[in-house]
Design an enzyme around this catalytic site. Structure first.
Site, mmCIF file in Angstrom:
data_model
loop_
_atom_site.group_PDB
_atom_site.id
_atom_site.type_symbol
_atom_site.label_atom_id
_atom_site.label_comp_id
_atom_site.label_asym_id
_atom_site.label_seq_id
_atom_site.Cartn_x
_atom_site.Cartn_y
_atom_site.Cartn_z
ATOM 1 C CD GLU A 80 -1.025 42.149 -10.290
ATOM 2 O OE1 GLU A 80 -2.056 42.166 -9.595
ATOM 3 O OE2 GLU A 80 -0.128 43.023 -10.218
ATOM 4 N NE ARG A 90 -2.217 57.663 -12.939
ATOM 5 C CZ ARG A 90 -1.931 57.361 -11.696
ATOM 6 N NH1 ARG A 90 -2.874 57.397 -10.788
ATOM 7 N NH2 ARG A 90 -0.717 57.017 -11.362
ATOM 8 C CB CYS A 143 -0.241 45.187 -17.116
ATOM 9 S SG CYS A 143 1.453 45.528 -17.590
ATOM 10 C CG HIS A 166 2.405 44.424 -12.498
ATOM 11 N ND1 HIS A 166 1.032 44.340 -12.362
ATOM 12 C CD2 HIS A 166 2.635 45.223 -13.589
ATOM 13 C CE1 HIS A 166 0.466 45.053 -13.338
ATOM 14 N NE2 HIS A 166 1.409 45.589 -14.089
HETATM 15 N N1 PCA Z 1 3.374 47.969 -17.472
HETATM 16 C C1 PCA Z 1 2.131 48.660 -17.799
HETATM 17 C C2 PCA Z 1 1.918 48.344 -19.260
HETATM 18 C C3 PCA Z 1 3.166 47.737 -19.772
HETATM 19 C C4 PCA Z 1 3.973 47.474 -18.570
HETATM 20 O O1 PCA Z 1 5.053 46.895 -18.569
HETATM 21 C C5 PCA Z 1 0.978 48.261 -16.881
HETATM 22 O O2 PCA Z 1 1.235 47.900 -15.724
HETATM 23 O O3 PCA Z 1 -0.165 48.312 -17.316
#
Ligand code: PCA
Length: 213
Positions: A80, A90, A143, A166
């Site tokens: 990111e 959501r 996140c 991610h």
């Molecule tokens: N993914 C979610 C929150 C925790 C996670 O592992 C997100 O992408 O916000």
């Protein structure tokens, strides 16, 4: 010796696993070149993560903070670039909290960029044929909030660098939820490559990894 703080999240959204923690925990107390990894799990909670992260940073005084989260709809690792000062959840977090259209920090900057060299991380992993891309949105859920708060926190620790990654769901989640997936072993390999790359010469990546739309 460098210290890398690697965080993953607990399961959320009714799932029993979180691929980010499955990967992070495998690297706890490992040494990658000259870096020691400390892995820690964070709550998937709008209210708790900031305090948990601050405590980990002050306890471990890492050189690098890499936070991980699971992106269930993705089949590639996403490094990111941008954390937005904006939450529009959501679904509810694990405390039942669901903020809609809210800033993370009132009067904070609209966005922060990762301070880890995102292009170098992406190209290093690409060179090992592991699916990875540079991403310009970490979403509007927990996140993104953690990433924003991390970069906000690091303004107080200019010697530290940080970023957010991610990862896809893991193989066990594919069976339960039909998600696209990547094996935890492959995610762990990609993380090791990134942690190695952070310790190597910081030469420029001149190619564009941008998007047209
Ligand atoms: N993914 C979610 C929150 C925790 C996670 O592992 C997100 O992408 O916000």
């Amino acid at each position: 010796m460098k210290k890398v703080l690697l965080t993953g999240f607990e399961p959320f959204g009714g799932q029993v696993l979180n691929a980010s923690w499955c990967a992070a925990q495998r690297l706890h107390h490992t040494v990658i070149d000259n870096a020691t990894v400390i892995a820690a799990q964070l709550s998937c909670s709008f209210h708790k993560t900031h305090g948990e992260l601050k405590q980990l940073i002050s306890r471990h005084q890492p050189d690098v903070v890499l936070c991980l989260g699971q992106a269930s709809n993705s089949s590639v690792i996403q490094v990111e670039k941008v954390a937005l000062n904006y939450i529009d959840a959501r679904i509810a977090d694990n405390d039942g909290v669901q903020p809609i259209e809210q800033p993370i920090i009132n009067d904070g900057p609209n966005a922060y960029f990762a301070s880890v060299p995102v292009k170098r991380l992406v190209t290093a992993v690409q060179a090992h044929q592991i699916p990875v891309s540079l991403s310009y949105s970490a979403g509007t859920f927990v996140c993104n909030q953690l990433f924003y708060l991390l970069m906000h926190e690091l303004t107080l620790h200019p010697q530290m660098i940080g970023g957010f990654i991610h990862v896809p769901a893991c193989e066990q989640q594919r069976l339960l939820h039909q998600h696209p997936f990547m094996s935890t072993a492959q995610v762990v390999t990609a993380l090791k490559i990134m942690i190695q790359r952070l310790q190597q010469p910081q030469d420029e990546v001149t190619q564009s990894l941008g998007t047209l739309y």
